[in-house]
Design a protein around this motif. Structure first.
Motif, PDB file in Angstrom:
ATOM      1  N   LEU A   5      39.750  43.176  26.673  1.00 45.62           N
ATOM      2  CA  LEU A   5      40.283  43.518  27.994  1.00 45.62           C
ATOM      3  C   LEU A   5      41.484  42.644  28.299  1.00 45.62           C
ATOM      4  N   THR A   6      42.458  43.217  28.970  1.00 46.95           N
ATOM      5  CA  THR A   6      43.636  42.462  29.372  1.00 46.95           C
ATOM      6  C   THR A   6      43.636  42.329  30.892  1.00 46.95           C
ATOM      7  N   SER A   7      43.832  41.112  31.356  1.00 47.06           N
ATOM      8  CA  SER A   7      43.907  40.891  32.800  1.00 47.06           C
ATOM      9  C   SER A   7      45.291  40.348  33.141  1.00 47.06           C
ATOM     10  N   GLU A   8      45.755  40.685  34.329  1.00 51.56           N
ATOM     11  CA  GLU A   8      47.045  40.207  34.814  1.00 51.56           C
ATOM     12  C   GLU A   8      46.848  39.528  36.154  1.00 51.56           C
ATOM     13  N   VAL A   9      47.530  38.403  36.328  1.00 51.36           N
ATOM     14  CA  VAL A   9      47.477  37.661  37.577  1.00 51.36           C
ATOM     15  C   VAL A   9      48.908  37.322  37.989  1.00 51.36           C
ATOM     16  N   LEU A  10      49.250  37.620  39.227  1.00 53.29           N
ATOM     17  CA  LEU A  10      50.547  37.248  39.773  1.00 53.29           C
ATOM     18  C   LEU A  10      50.476  35.784  40.195  1.00 53.29           C
ATOM     19  N   GLU A  11      51.421  34.991  39.724  1.00 53.53           N
ATOM     20  CA  GLU A  11      51.471  33.574  40.064  1.00 53.53           C
ATOM     21  C   GLU A  11      52.739  33.297  40.865  1.00 53.53           C
ATOM     22  N   ILE A  12      52.560  32.710  42.031  1.00 50.98           N
ATOM     23  CA  ILE A  12      53.694  32.269  42.844  1.00 50.98           C
ATOM     24  C   ILE A  12      53.629  30.753  42.905  1.00 50.98           C
ATOM     25  N   ASP A  13      54.560  30.108  42.233  1.00 53.03           N
ATOM     26  CA  ASP A  13      54.596  28.651  42.150  1.00 53.03           C
ATOM     27  C   ASP A  13      55.528  28.140  43.238  1.00 53.03           C
ATOM     28  N   ALA A  14      54.955  27.396  44.175  1.00 54.59           N
ATOM     29  CA  ALA A  14      55.750  26.845  45.270  1.00 54.59           C
ATOM     30  C   ALA A  14      55.787  25.324  45.195  1.00 54.59           C
TER      31      ALA A  14
ATOM     32  N   ALA B   1      44.404  38.366  27.224  1.00 56.86           N
ATOM     33  CA  ALA B   1      43.516  39.319  26.561  1.00 56.86           C
ATOM     34  C   ALA B   1      42.269  38.569  26.121  1.00 56.86           C
ATOM     35  N   ARG B   2      41.124  39.138  26.477  1.00 55.65           N
ATOM     36  CA  ARG B   2      39.866  38.525  26.086  1.00 55.65           C
ATOM     37  C   ARG B   2      38.809  39.604  25.970  1.00 55.65           C
ATOM     38  N   LEU B   3      38.096  39.571  24.877  1.00 54.65           N
ATOM     39  CA  LEU B   3      37.016  40.527  24.627  1.00 54.65           C
ATOM     40  C   LEU B   3      37.495  41.975  24.731  1.00 54.65           C
TER      41      LEU B   3
END
Length: 143
Positions: free
Chosen positions: A105-114, A101-103
């Protein structure tokens, strides 16, 4: 009835309207630069460079629209401009959604750790909410 010989593969892709919007933005940027041209070659040059970058970004969406695919063997991710990389389930260490969350707004990012590589996908890369995609990846992963 015969069983389906092809395993179920799910794909997430860039929304079809996104490359069109990027190309329209590149054209609008060029048109605006030409309309406001005051004989300054630097101003026109910067507009051309920015429009070319926007058009190249749109070209990537057209050449490699599928950003992520999942099947029984593992996950296929887009890598580089339009390449693909297959990650077997044994190499996928973690699938998470990073929420920030910033300013207001909330952003979401999918992370795939390989392990040696980390693959990040936003909502516009997937055409779906990253949390929903993460849930589908967890369901597709063999136990």
């Amino acid at each position: 009835m015969r069983p389906d010989p092809s395993p179920t593969v799910r794909q997430w892709r860039v929304p079809a309207t996104l490359p069109a919007l990027k190309l329209a933005g590149a054209v609008a940027l060029l048109a605006l630069a030409l309309l406001l041209d005051e004989g300054d070659p630097v101003q026109l040059g910067l507009a051309v460079v920015a429009a070319a970058a926007l058009a190249a970004w749109a070209a990537r969406d057209l050449v490699a629209p599928v950003r992520l695919a999942v099947g029984p063997e593992g996950v296929t991710v887009v890598q580089g401009f339009a390449g693909r990389r297959r990650l077997s389930w044994s190499t996928v260490e973690r699938v998470t959604v990073d929420r920030r969350a910033r300013l207001g707004l909330t952003s979401e990012v999918l992370e795939i750790d390989a392990g040696e590589s980390l693959h990040l996908f936003g909502r516009l890369d997937l055409g779906a909410e990253p949390a929903d995609v993460a849930e589908a990846l967890h369901e597709a992963r063999p136990r």
